[in-house]
Design an enzyme around this catalytic site. Sequence first.
Site, PDB file in Angstrom:
ATOM      1  CE1 TYR A   1      -2.489   1.432 -10.556  1.00  0.00           C
ATOM      2  CE2 TYR A   1      -1.519  -0.314  -9.534  1.00  0.00           C
ATOM      3  CZ  TYR A   1      -1.990   1.037  -9.840  1.00  0.00           C
ATOM      4  OH  TYR A   1      -1.044   1.115  -8.387  1.00  0.00           O
TER       5      TYR A   1
ATOM      6  NE  ARG B   1       5.573 -15.161   7.235  1.00  0.00           N
ATOM      7  CZ  ARG B   1       6.696 -15.768   8.240  1.00  0.00           C
ATOM      8  NH1 ARG B   1       6.635 -14.613   9.528  1.00  0.00           N
ATOM      9  NH2 ARG B   1       6.838 -17.207   7.725  1.00  0.00           N
TER      10      ARG B   1
ATOM     11  CG  ASP C   1      -7.323  -5.765 -10.656  1.00  0.00           C
ATOM     12  OD1 ASP C   1      -8.369  -5.874  -9.817  1.00  0.00           O
ATOM     13  OD2 ASP C   1      -6.508  -5.596 -10.817  1.00  0.00           O
TER      14      ASP C   1
ATOM     15  CE  LYS D   1      -6.596   1.276  -5.556  1.00  0.00           C
ATOM     16  NZ  LYS D   1      -5.736   1.690  -4.828  1.00  0.00           N
TER      17      LYS D   1
END
Length: 394
Positions: free
Chosen positions: A110, A56, A182, A207
């Site tokens: 987005y 984590r 981004d 992506k």
Amino acid sequence: MGKARGRVQPGMSTRAIHSSHVGVDPGDPVVPPIVQSSTFLFSGFEEDPAEVRYTRYGNNPNQASIAEKMSVLEGMEASLALGSGMAATALTFLALLRGGEHVVASRFLYGATRKLLEEELPRRGIATTFVDPESGRDWRGAVTERTRVLFLELPTNPTLRVFDPRPVAKLAEREGVSFVVDATFGSPVNLRPAELGADAVIHSATKYLGGHSDLIAGVVSGSWGLIDEVKKMLRLYGPALDPHAAWLLERGIKTLGVRMERHNQNALELARWFEAQPEVGTVTYPGLESHPDHSLAREIMDGFGGMLGIRLKGGGAAANAFLSALRVALVAPSLGGVETLVSQPRFTSHRGLSTGELEALGISEGYVRISVGIEDVEDLRNDFQVGLEASRVP
Ligand code: PLP
């Protein structure tokens, strides 16, 4: 990394393949194994807790390998792999902002990023002003003494606008705030925002970086200081990248160079072909001379990418018929994989926006987003030809 003869800096593909390789001795594996372990042996009570390995914390060997590769590809000090692109975006904002502070963001975003800024962060006392990213006056006018972050998506989803990050970077520097980009649609092969002044770069690694539509992941790159802050958020909020997904992502990144070359080629060829088709009103692709940002894209990008948009003259009904007739391209949201994916953003990434908001972003009825894959381009052209014929039927 091995030395590349005759070059100071190895090329992008060499870096993508070799930058995190660990084996040195005979018998070491060429491919790093998946370390499917949540926790790791601890040497004793004296160990610095910051060095404790725990999946984590983002320091599992597979996660660390991605971070190393991405820092090399982006040309930034440090990176962190996370469980999704949205995890990378959200935790970067949480790392950079406190209640009462402020973001200035491009209005071309987005859908989920916009929602995060518009609805979720305000619940934590963080406000955002959305600006027209082309207007220097808008950016300057929106900055207040509480502003800590300027945010830009490049190229934009889904209308593929390319805005100049350099004036925004200068403004961020002058104001002493962070400039975050981004760059999911670009990929580091086509666009490296750090070279244009960005302080942090975010990718939905789901992506192009992964490239095979088989994993969900995100990466943020920036200074050591910023990445340490994002790591603190990761420890608290917990959206860690699973080691198996990290391993798949590393495998994907190795072929990024050749995949992007083919995405760029196929998309340019199809964009030119669509421009000549009578059923198509407009074709949106930064590589076309007709695109409003073509010369800027040519200046700041090394390739125009695999994403293109078409607006069918017959509107929404024609778009529905077009999608239904396709047999090679798949109708699905998301992008950046080896297979061509087609979607209508008003039903997927930008669902929930009003007709007026969609029109303002250039997403009219009949707008179809195509994530051009790496198939043989003739097959895609034939498939789209069938789709266009079907779109003529009233
Ligand atoms: N940023 C952009 C530009 C995107 O297109 C997406 C997803 O489509 C995201 C971020 C979010 O990525 P993820 O789905 O990996 O959380």
